[in-house]
Design a protein around this motif. Structure first.
Motif, PDB file in Angstrom:
ATOM      1  N   GLU A  73      -6.034   1.742  -5.701  1.00 51.70           N
ATOM      2  CA  GLU A  73      -6.176   0.804  -4.378  1.00 51.70           C
ATOM      3  C   GLU A  73      -5.058  -0.010  -4.091  1.00 51.70           C
ATOM      4  O   GLU A  73      -4.731  -0.994  -5.051  1.00 51.70           O
ATOM      5  CB  GLU A  73      -7.658   0.428  -4.230  1.00 51.70           C
ATOM      6  CG  GLU A  73      -7.949  -0.367  -5.340  1.00 51.70           C
ATOM      7  CD  GLU A  73      -9.470  -0.942  -4.796  1.00 51.70           C
ATOM      8  OE1 GLU A  73      -9.955  -0.570  -3.630  1.00 51.70           O
ATOM      9  OE2 GLU A  73      -9.772  -1.878  -5.511  1.00 51.70           O
ATOM     10  N   GLY A  74      -4.649   0.168  -2.909  1.00 53.04           N
ATOM     11  CA  GLY A  74      -3.420  -0.993  -2.561  1.00 53.04           C
ATOM     12  C   GLY A  74      -3.738  -1.767  -1.235  1.00 53.04           C
ATOM     13  O   GLY A  74      -4.596  -1.374  -0.396  1.00 53.04           O
ATOM     14  N   SER A 118       4.110  -1.194  -7.632  1.00 54.09           N
ATOM     15  CA  SER A 118       2.996  -2.062  -8.843  1.00 54.09           C
ATOM     16  C   SER A 118       2.094  -0.916  -9.217  1.00 54.09           C
ATOM     17  O   SER A 118       1.665  -0.868 -10.502  1.00 54.09           O
ATOM     18  CB  SER A 118       2.289  -3.078  -8.338  1.00 54.09           C
ATOM     19  OG  SER A 118       1.192  -2.668  -7.505  1.00 54.09           O
ATOM     20  N   ILE A 119       1.411   0.087  -8.512  1.00 55.95           N
ATOM     21  CA  ILE A 119       0.441   0.890  -9.016  1.00 55.95           C
ATOM     22  C   ILE A 119       1.157   2.063  -9.701  1.00 55.95           C
ATOM     23  O   ILE A 119       0.490   2.281 -10.942  1.00 55.95           O
ATOM     24  CB  ILE A 119      -0.407   1.643  -7.621  1.00 55.95           C
ATOM     25  CG1 ILE A 119      -1.304   0.437  -6.981  1.00 55.95           C
ATOM     26  CG2 ILE A 119      -1.422   2.575  -7.958  1.00 55.95           C
ATOM     27  CD1 ILE A 119      -1.850   0.680  -5.608  1.00 55.95           C
ATOM     28  N   SER A 146       0.908  -1.382  -0.078  1.00 57.51           N
ATOM     29  CA  SER A 146      -0.079   0.154   0.033  1.00 57.51           C
ATOM     30  C   SER A 146       0.954   1.229  -0.062  1.00 57.51           C
ATOM     31  O   SER A 146       0.404   2.311  -0.117  1.00 57.51           O
ATOM     32  CB  SER A 146      -1.041  -0.044   1.249  1.00 57.51           C
ATOM     33  OG  SER A 146      -1.492  -1.045   1.398  1.00 57.51           O
ATOM     34  N   GLY A 147       2.179   1.091  -0.160  1.00 58.77           N
ATOM     35  CA  GLY A 147       3.028   2.198   0.149  1.00 58.77           C
ATOM     36  C   GLY A 147       3.036   3.295  -0.590  1.00 58.77           C
ATOM     37  O   GLY A 147       3.047   4.558  -0.298  1.00 58.77           O
ATOM     38  N   THR A 183      -2.062  -3.306   5.570  1.00 59.01           N
ATOM     39  CA  THR A 183      -2.392  -1.872   5.398  1.00 59.01           C
ATOM     40  C   THR A 183      -3.088  -1.941   4.048  1.00 59.01           C
ATOM     41  O   THR A 183      -2.948  -2.739   3.161  1.00 59.01           O
ATOM     42  CB  THR A 183      -1.149  -1.172   4.910  1.00 59.01           C
ATOM     43  OG1 THR A 183      -0.341  -1.765   3.932  1.00 59.01           O
ATOM     44  CG2 THR A 183      -0.127  -0.807   6.063  1.00 59.01           C
ATOM     45  N   TRP A 184      -4.103  -1.142   3.806  1.00 62.84           N
ATOM     46  CA  TRP A 184      -4.856  -0.967   2.717  1.00 62.84           C
ATOM     47  C   TRP A 184      -5.138   0.661   2.401  1.00 62.84           C
ATOM     48  O   TRP A 184      -5.285   1.132   3.497  1.00 62.84           O
ATOM     49  CB  TRP A 184      -6.006  -1.771   2.484  1.00 62.84           C
ATOM     50  CG  TRP A 184      -6.958  -1.593   3.571  1.00 62.84           C
ATOM     51  CD1 TRP A 184      -8.235  -1.187   3.341  1.00 62.84           C
ATOM     52  CD2 TRP A 184      -7.014  -2.023   5.000  1.00 62.84           C
ATOM     53  NE1 TRP A 184      -9.032  -1.453   4.445  1.00 62.84           N
ATOM     54  CE2 TRP A 184      -8.304  -1.654   5.533  1.00 62.84           C
ATOM     55  CE3 TRP A 184      -6.105  -2.722   5.720  1.00 62.84           C
ATOM     56  CZ2 TRP A 184      -8.646  -2.125   6.713  1.00 62.84           C
ATOM     57  CZ3 TRP A 184      -6.510  -3.053   7.046  1.00 62.84           C
ATOM     58  CH2 TRP A 184      -7.795  -2.775   7.588  1.00 62.84           C
ATOM     59  N   GLY A 185      -5.675   0.801   1.318  1.00 63.14           N
ATOM     60  CA  GLY A 185      -6.043   2.273   1.098  1.00 63.14           C
ATOM     61  C   GLY A 185      -6.279   2.630  -0.378  1.00 63.14           C
ATOM     62  O   GLY A 185      -5.992   1.892  -1.268  1.00 63.14           O
TER      63      GLY A 185
END
Ligand code: UT7
Length: 319
Positions: free
Chosen positions: A304-305, A281-282, A114-115, A311-313
């Motif tokens: 979205e990660g 990746s995003i 999610s970084g 963690t997520w967001g």
């Protein structure tokens, strides 16, 4: 009201490509298993001399060029990475030096896969608060260094790479909203538990993962955070022009798209060629879809990660 807007994207993949067939020679696996369970066919692997800051530098240069800014215009650098060059200083400070600039704040964000979403959300708030006019946000990873190449259950899943964006202060959005979450009670399900200690490493210095637990959790929260984001912006599922989820497993991506009622033609997929590049990746997928013309002005792009921590967001953008 101040907003921020992405004005340039860039990415970089190391030259060496490791295919599933190559992996068949290293561990007891098959191309068929990897493709069927993950959708991955190949991944890029950094040269032994390359560091996360080198990958970040290449991606940043491309984003800076695309943005048409001068490197000195950058007022903030945030690097999302789980595989920093060294324990400290931060990869962001090393990147700053390689870019040849001084003085602006530079720091790393450690939120695993999610970084990038965490870093972009932080930079957006920084700009909205009037702290600077222009920020460089990067996701850069060399997972090949933290994989046990004898463990078939993990080594086939990951790859190396970097992606970057330049964001600038704007009178109109831009970034519409961001939504970050964490639940540390899952911290043992995905991680690299080794600790640098008294001149050695105490514990396993390789990635360990409860794949099934991560899979289930990812599908659940990727739907939840997408709905939370749409709700906050009074938008519906059909308003999403492009979904750019973290690229871990095409089955996770397909399950998320299905839950959101989105056709896969609206989802940017790179996991087949990049594998899971964690925080990179995003922005890698975003850069691809911007440069090949899929993402057009006015489109709603949902990033979205989800990753270790857990963690997520999400970050929702009007392009
Ligand atoms: O960014 C977040 C980080 N991680 C993730 O997102 C990963 C999330 N999880 C996943 O993507 C999937 O759970 C995996 C791809 C890791 C595994 O897929 P699965 O469908 O859940 O497979 P499984 O773990 O249930 O394993 C099935 C079988 C096992 O054999 P048995 O026990 O059924 O005989 C494994 O030993 O597949 C075996 N296996 C392999 N076989 C060939 C595990 N890895 C491999 C391999 N090649 N590379």
């Amino acid at each position: 009201m101040a907003y921020s807007r992405i004005v340039g994207t860039g990415s970089y993949l190391p030259k060496k490509v490791l295919t599933n067939r190559d992996l068949e020679k290293l561990v007891d696996t098959t191309d068929e298993w990897i493709v069927a369970r993950t959708g991955i066919t190949q991944r890029h692997i950094a040269d032994d001399q390359e560091l996360a800051s080198d990958l970040a530098l290449e991606a940043s240069r491309r984003a800076i060029e695309a943005a048409g800014i001068k490197t000195e215009d950058i007022g903030l650098i945030i690097v999302a990475t789980t595989t920093p060059d060294v324990v400290f200083p931060s990869t962001a400070c090393i990147l700053q030096a390689k870019l040849g600039i001084k003085h602006c704040p530079a720091f790393d964000v450690q939120a695993v896969c999610s970084g990038f979403v965490y870093a972009l959300a932080t930079a957006d708030l920084y700009l909205r608060a009037g702290q600077c006019e222009c920020a460089l946000v990067v996701g850069a990873e060399i997972y090949s260094r933290i994989l046990d190449w004898k463990d078939r259950s993990t080594c086939v899943l990951f790859g190396d790479g970097a992606g970057a964006v330049v964001i600038k202060k704007s009178d109109t959005p831009g970034i519409l909203s961001s939504h970050l979450h964490a639940d540390g009670s899952y911290h043992q399900d995905l991680g690299v538990p080794g600790q640098v200690c008294h001149g050695g490493v105490r514990g396993r210095p390789f990635l360990i993962m409860d794949g099934g637990a991560v899979f289930k959790f990812a599908v659940k929260v990727l739907e939840e955070v997408a709905l939370e984001t749409l709700d906050a912006n009074k938008l519906g599922k059909s308003d999403i022009d492009w979904l750019i989820p973290h690229q871990a497993n095409v089955r996770i991506i397909q399950a998320t798209a299905k839950k959101l009622g989105l056709d896969m033609s609206k989802v940017v997929v790179t996991v087949d060629r990049h594998a899971n590049t964690s925080a990179a990746s995003i922005p890698l997928a975003l850069d691809l879809a911007v440069r090949d013309g899929r993402i057009k002005p006015g489109h709603h792009v949902l990033l979205e990660g989800v990753g270790g921590g857990f963690t997520w967001g999400s970050v929702l953008i009007r392009w």
